[in-house]
Design an enzyme around this catalytic site. Sequence first.
Site, PDB file in Angstrom:
ATOM      1  N   SER A   7       2.197   1.289  -7.932  1.00 45.58           N
ATOM      2  CA  SER A   7       1.502   0.680  -6.705  1.00 45.58           C
ATOM      3  C   SER A   7       2.657   2.038  -6.274  1.00 45.58           C
ATOM      4  O   SER A   7       3.983   1.924  -5.253  1.00 45.58           O
ATOM      5  CB  SER A   7       1.062   0.119  -5.855  1.00 45.58           C
ATOM      6  N   HIS A  32      -0.401   3.652  -9.961  1.00 45.37           N
ATOM      7  CA  HIS A  32      -1.624   2.858  -8.545  1.00 45.37           C
ATOM      8  C   HIS A  32      -1.550   3.507  -7.721  1.00 45.37           C
ATOM      9  O   HIS A  32      -0.490   3.613  -6.897  1.00 45.37           O
ATOM     10  CB  HIS A  32      -1.329   1.332  -8.786  1.00 45.37           C
ATOM     11  N   ASP A  34      -3.151   4.006  -4.069  1.00 48.80           N
ATOM     12  CA  ASP A  34      -3.061   3.688  -2.879  1.00 48.80           C
ATOM     13  C   ASP A  34      -3.175   3.792  -1.652  1.00 48.80           C
ATOM     14  O   ASP A  34      -3.053   4.866  -1.842  1.00 48.80           O
ATOM     15  CB  ASP A  34      -2.808   2.109  -2.293  1.00 48.80           C
ATOM     16  N   MET A  36      -5.905   4.446   1.485  1.00 45.66           N
ATOM     17  CA  MET A  36      -5.722   3.369   3.118  1.00 45.66           C
ATOM     18  C   MET A  36      -6.540   4.969   4.088  1.00 45.66           C
ATOM     19  O   MET A  36      -6.442   5.475   4.380  1.00 45.66           O
ATOM     20  CB  MET A  36      -5.087   2.738   3.105  1.00 45.66           C
ATOM     21  N   HIS A  65      -7.305   3.674  -6.198  1.00 44.58           N
ATOM     22  CA  HIS A  65      -8.238   2.231  -5.311  1.00 44.58           C
ATOM     23  C   HIS A  65      -8.238   2.089  -4.422  1.00 44.58           C
ATOM     24  O   HIS A  65      -6.852   2.592  -2.813  1.00 44.58           O
ATOM     25  CB  HIS A  65      -6.247   1.022  -5.226  1.00 44.58           C
ATOM     26  N   MET A  67      -9.395   1.665  -1.127  1.00 42.37           N
ATOM     27  CA  MET A  67      -9.401   0.996   0.718  1.00 42.37           C
ATOM     28  C   MET A  67      -9.748   1.151   1.787  1.00 42.37           C
ATOM     29  O   MET A  67      -9.454   1.450   2.496  1.00 42.37           O
ATOM     30  CB  MET A  67      -8.148  -0.316   0.978  1.00 42.37           C
ATOM     31  N   MET A 136      -7.857  -8.991  -6.146  1.00 42.77           N
ATOM     32  CA  MET A 136      -6.667  -8.223  -4.493  1.00 42.77           C
ATOM     33  C   MET A 136      -5.737 -10.189  -4.895  1.00 42.77           C
ATOM     34  O   MET A 136      -6.546 -10.721  -4.476  1.00 42.77           O
ATOM     35  CB  MET A 136      -6.879  -8.361  -3.569  1.00 42.77           C
ATOM     36  N   ASP A 174      -3.346  -7.683  -7.751  1.00 47.26           N
ATOM     37  CA  ASP A 174      -2.411  -6.403  -7.118  1.00 47.26           C
ATOM     38  C   ASP A 174      -2.368  -7.097  -5.787  1.00 47.26           C
ATOM     39  O   ASP A 174      -2.587  -7.553  -5.229  1.00 47.26           O
ATOM     40  CB  ASP A 174      -3.990  -4.925  -6.699  1.00 47.26           C
TER      41      ASP A 174
END
Length: 218
Positions: A7, A32, A34, A36, A65, A67, A136, A174
Amino acid sequence: MKKIAPSILSADFANLESEIKDVEKAGADYIHVDVMDGHFVPNITIGPLVVKAIRPVTDLPLDVHLMIEEPDRYIDAFIDAGADIISVHVEACDHLHRTIMEIKAKGKKAGAVINPATPVEMVKPILHELDLLLFMTVNPGFGGQSFIPEVLEKVKQADEWRKKDNLDVEFEVDGGINAITAKECAQAGVDVFVAGNAIFNQPNRKEALKTIKSAAEE
Ligand code: DX5
Ligand code: ZN
């Protein structure tokens, strides 16, 4: 074959190109990413612009991913930026089946993500449509948190459904993944291991990645 997805949340953001090349050389299978938005989770990271910037850096699949609230609004932007896998949180989708089918219709792999307290039954009706199911194992928002072991029961339950219907969905975990937790997750049926702190914050990324991979394959 177990897969490792470093990540980049824990990478040096001033040097993303060399960081990604470093873990690719170390044997990473996915990168990966992330995303957000500061609303769905209490942190803000990156958006399509950074995915677009890192796309030419690696041929590895970009495992994005999301979020974020209302992920439907950004599917096209992340696809255009170069995402290969797009995972959306079931907690952020009013029409999860439609969102998953839209990602697949556009030729990308579709993942659903469930937070630690979200029952795995939430994804049972669409498990056969998923390319990836992301469990998660921390509350999303930050790297370096501790693994939540209760999630393993959800993985085992989903693995029973997968086996019964002979589905080819990949299971990914994750949050708080290291050599110890990866072993437990692999025994529960996990295929893909996201790790941020346990790889990027280690002196030797190659060693760190290999340790997690061999623990998962034991
Ligand atoms: C947390 C992110 C995770 C996180 C994992 O919200 O979704 O991908 O970066 O970081 P570690 O492996 O450090 O727990
Ligand atoms: Zn993540």
